[in-house]
Design a protein around this motif. Structure first.
Motif, mmCIF file in Angstrom:
data_model
loop_
_atom_site.group_PDB
_atom_site.id
_atom_site.type_symbol
_atom_site.label_atom_id
_atom_site.label_comp_id
_atom_site.label_asym_id
_atom_site.label_seq_id
_atom_site.Cartn_x
_atom_site.Cartn_y
_atom_site.Cartn_z
ATOM 1 N N VAL A 120 -4.875 16.787 7.383
ATOM 2 C CA VAL A 120 -4.682 17.768 8.495
ATOM 3 C C VAL A 120 -5.044 17.247 10.188
ATOM 4 C CG1 VAL A 120 -4.878 20.044 6.957
ATOM 5 C CG2 VAL A 120 -7.529 18.301 8.126
ATOM 6 N N SER A 121 -5.545 15.491 9.540
ATOM 7 C CA SER A 121 -5.890 14.840 10.832
ATOM 8 C C SER A 121 -5.099 15.299 11.886
ATOM 9 C CB SER A 121 -7.116 13.359 10.898
ATOM 10 O OG SER A 121 -7.421 13.976 10.347
ATOM 11 N N GLY A 122 -5.458 15.066 13.054
ATOM 12 C CA GLY A 122 -3.904 14.873 14.414
ATOM 13 C C GLY A 122 -3.520 12.977 14.026
ATOM 14 N N ASP A 123 -3.925 12.696 15.070
ATOM 15 C CA ASP A 123 -3.641 11.235 15.796
ATOM 16 C C ASP A 123 -3.860 10.377 14.165
ATOM 17 O OD1 ASP A 123 -2.711 9.025 16.273
ATOM 18 O OD2 ASP A 123 -3.174 9.330 18.550
ATOM 19 N N VAL A 124 -3.450 10.033 13.778
ATOM 20 C CA VAL A 124 -4.014 9.174 12.672
ATOM 21 C C VAL A 124 -3.331 7.329 13.073
ATOM 22 C CG1 VAL A 124 -4.106 10.757 10.433
ATOM 23 C CG2 VAL A 124 -2.009 9.050 10.730
ATOM 24 N N SER A 125 -3.352 6.840 14.080
ATOM 25 C CA SER A 125 -2.747 5.838 14.608
ATOM 26 C C SER A 125 -4.340 5.252 15.009
ATOM 27 C CB SER A 125 -1.786 6.350 15.702
ATOM 28 O OG SER A 125 -2.821 6.349 16.950
ATOM 29 N N PRO A 126 -4.032 4.020 14.603
ATOM 30 C CA PRO A 126 -5.643 3.145 14.700
ATOM 31 C C PRO A 126 -6.056 3.516 16.455
ATOM 32 C CG PRO A 126 -3.510 1.609 13.703
ATOM 33 C CD PRO A 126 -3.613 2.537 14.409
ATOM 34 N N ASP A 127 -5.551 3.828 17.121
ATOM 35 C CA ASP A 127 -5.573 3.909 18.591
ATOM 36 C C ASP A 127 -6.195 5.317 18.520
ATOM 37 O OD1 ASP A 127 -5.435 1.422 18.799
ATOM 38 O OD2 ASP A 127 -3.306 1.828 19.941
ATOM 39 N N LEU A 133 -14.801 16.421 12.465
ATOM 40 C CA LEU A 133 -14.859 17.405 11.529
ATOM 41 C C LEU A 133 -14.973 18.516 11.666
ATOM 42 C CD1 LEU A 133 -14.775 16.260 8.459
ATOM 43 C CD2 LEU A 133 -17.762 16.557 8.400
ATOM 44 N N ASP A 134 -13.930 19.319 11.804
ATOM 45 C CA ASP A 134 -14.588 21.000 11.916
ATOM 46 C C ASP A 134 -14.285 22.218 10.247
ATOM 47 O OD1 ASP A 134 -11.815 20.271 11.755
ATOM 48 O OD2 ASP A 134 -11.005 21.028 12.782
ATOM 49 N N ALA A 135 -14.078 23.121 10.508
ATOM 50 C CA ALA A 135 -13.823 23.757 9.521
ATOM 51 C C ALA A 135 -12.633 23.330 8.730
ATOM 52 C CB ALA A 135 -14.278 24.996 9.512
ATOM 53 N N ALA A 136 -11.052 23.478 8.995
ATOM 54 C CA ALA A 136 -10.040 23.217 8.841
ATOM 55 C C ALA A 136 -10.135 21.445 7.584
ATOM 56 C CB ALA A 136 -9.135 22.714 9.917
ATOM 57 N N GLU A 137 -11.226 20.877 8.988
ATOM 58 C CA GLU A 137 -10.862 19.273 8.120
ATOM 59 C C GLU A 137 -11.498 19.390 6.773
ATOM 60 O OE1 GLU A 137 -10.198 16.196 8.224
ATOM 61 O OE2 GLU A 137 -9.402 15.679 10.191
ATOM 62 N N VAL A 138 -13.388 20.286 6.899
ATOM 63 C CA VAL A 138 -13.777 20.173 5.689
ATOM 64 C C VAL A 138 -13.129 20.850 4.771
ATOM 65 C CG1 VAL A 138 -15.857 21.737 4.549
ATOM 66 C CG2 VAL A 138 -15.970 19.912 6.873
ATOM 67 N N ARG A 139 -12.701 21.940 4.714
ATOM 68 C CA ARG A 139 -11.668 22.783 3.735
ATOM 69 C C ARG A 139 -10.508 21.651 3.036
ATOM 70 N NH1 ARG A 139 -10.484 26.321 8.149
ATOM 71 N NH2 ARG A 139 -12.344 28.263 7.585
ATOM 72 N N GLU A 140 -9.932 20.816 3.180
ATOM 73 C CA GLU A 140 -9.251 19.839 3.320
ATOM 74 C C GLU A 140 -9.665 19.068 2.794
ATOM 75 O OE1 GLU A 140 -5.758 20.007 2.733
ATOM 76 O OE2 GLU A 140 -6.524 17.711 2.274
ATOM 77 N N ARG A 141 -10.777 18.199 2.988
ATOM 78 C CA ARG A 141 -11.431 17.167 2.612
ATOM 79 C C ARG A 141 -12.206 17.612 1.077
ATOM 80 N NH1 ARG A 141 -11.838 11.944 6.110
ATOM 81 N NH2 ARG A 141 -11.043 13.392 7.940
ATOM 82 N N MET A 142 -12.165 19.091 0.762
ATOM 83 C CA MET A 142 -12.567 19.681 -0.020
ATOM 84 C C MET A 142 -12.363 20.529 -0.946
ATOM 85 S SD MET A 142 -16.605 18.786 0.294
ATOM 86 C CE MET A 142 -16.934 20.349 -0.696
#
Ligand code: FES
Length: 164
Positions: A120-127, A133-142
């Protein structure tokens, strides 16, 4: 004559080295719980689906012999502010999933800090900017850790607290 179905291995668990002889098919979880009396990791589904068995290594469906020489950390070896945050936010009910949730959360925070993106991370380009780390990130990563009591909102609050 040596037994070809078993191996003598050295496992380092929570900073203590153990020598043990295990059946080559013995899972790391069974070796931890039944041979080394490390009962923090729980046997939930026994299929690698629910996350209750999580320790800091890879996964408890790993055979014990495959963990030879590895550093294994169970919940008993953790010393992290997340543990107090789980208590403060009521991040558990029955507690069965808690050791796996804590181990996953510690690893997830380290991965996030290292800049690893999630689904659910947005722009994953190196730049691109680092994922917040918001609630959506925590839910996805857990998401690999299931809680049959439904303590998810409190778990997310506990994880977010230690990031502030
Ligand atoms: Fe009961 Fe998660 S607290 S399964």
């Amino acid at each position: 004559m040596t037994d070809p179905t078993s191996s003598t291995i050295s496992l380092r668990v929570d900073e203590v080295t153990h020598e043990l002889t295990v059946d080559n098919r013995r899972t790391l979880l069974d070796a931890l719980r039944e041979d080394l009396d490390r009962t923090g990791p729980k046997k939930g589904c026994d299929h690698g689906q629910c996350g209750a068995c999580t320790v800091l290594l890879d996964g408890c469906l790993t055979l014990a012999v495959a963990a030879e020489g590895a550093e294994v950390t169970t919940v008993a070896g953790l010393d992290h502010p997340l543990q107090a945050a789980f208590v403060a936010h009521d991040g558990f009910q029955c507690g069965y999933c808690t050791s796996g949730q804590l181990c996953s959360a510690v690893a997830m925070l380290a991965e996030h800090a290292a800049g690893w993106p999630s689904a659910v991370s947005g722009d994953v380009s190196p730049d691109g900017p680092p994922a917040t780390l918001d609630a959506a990130e925590v839910r996805e990563r857990m998401s690999g850790n299931l809680c049959r009591c439904g303590a998810y909102p409190s778990i997310v609050r506990a994880v977010l607290e230690v990031t502030r």
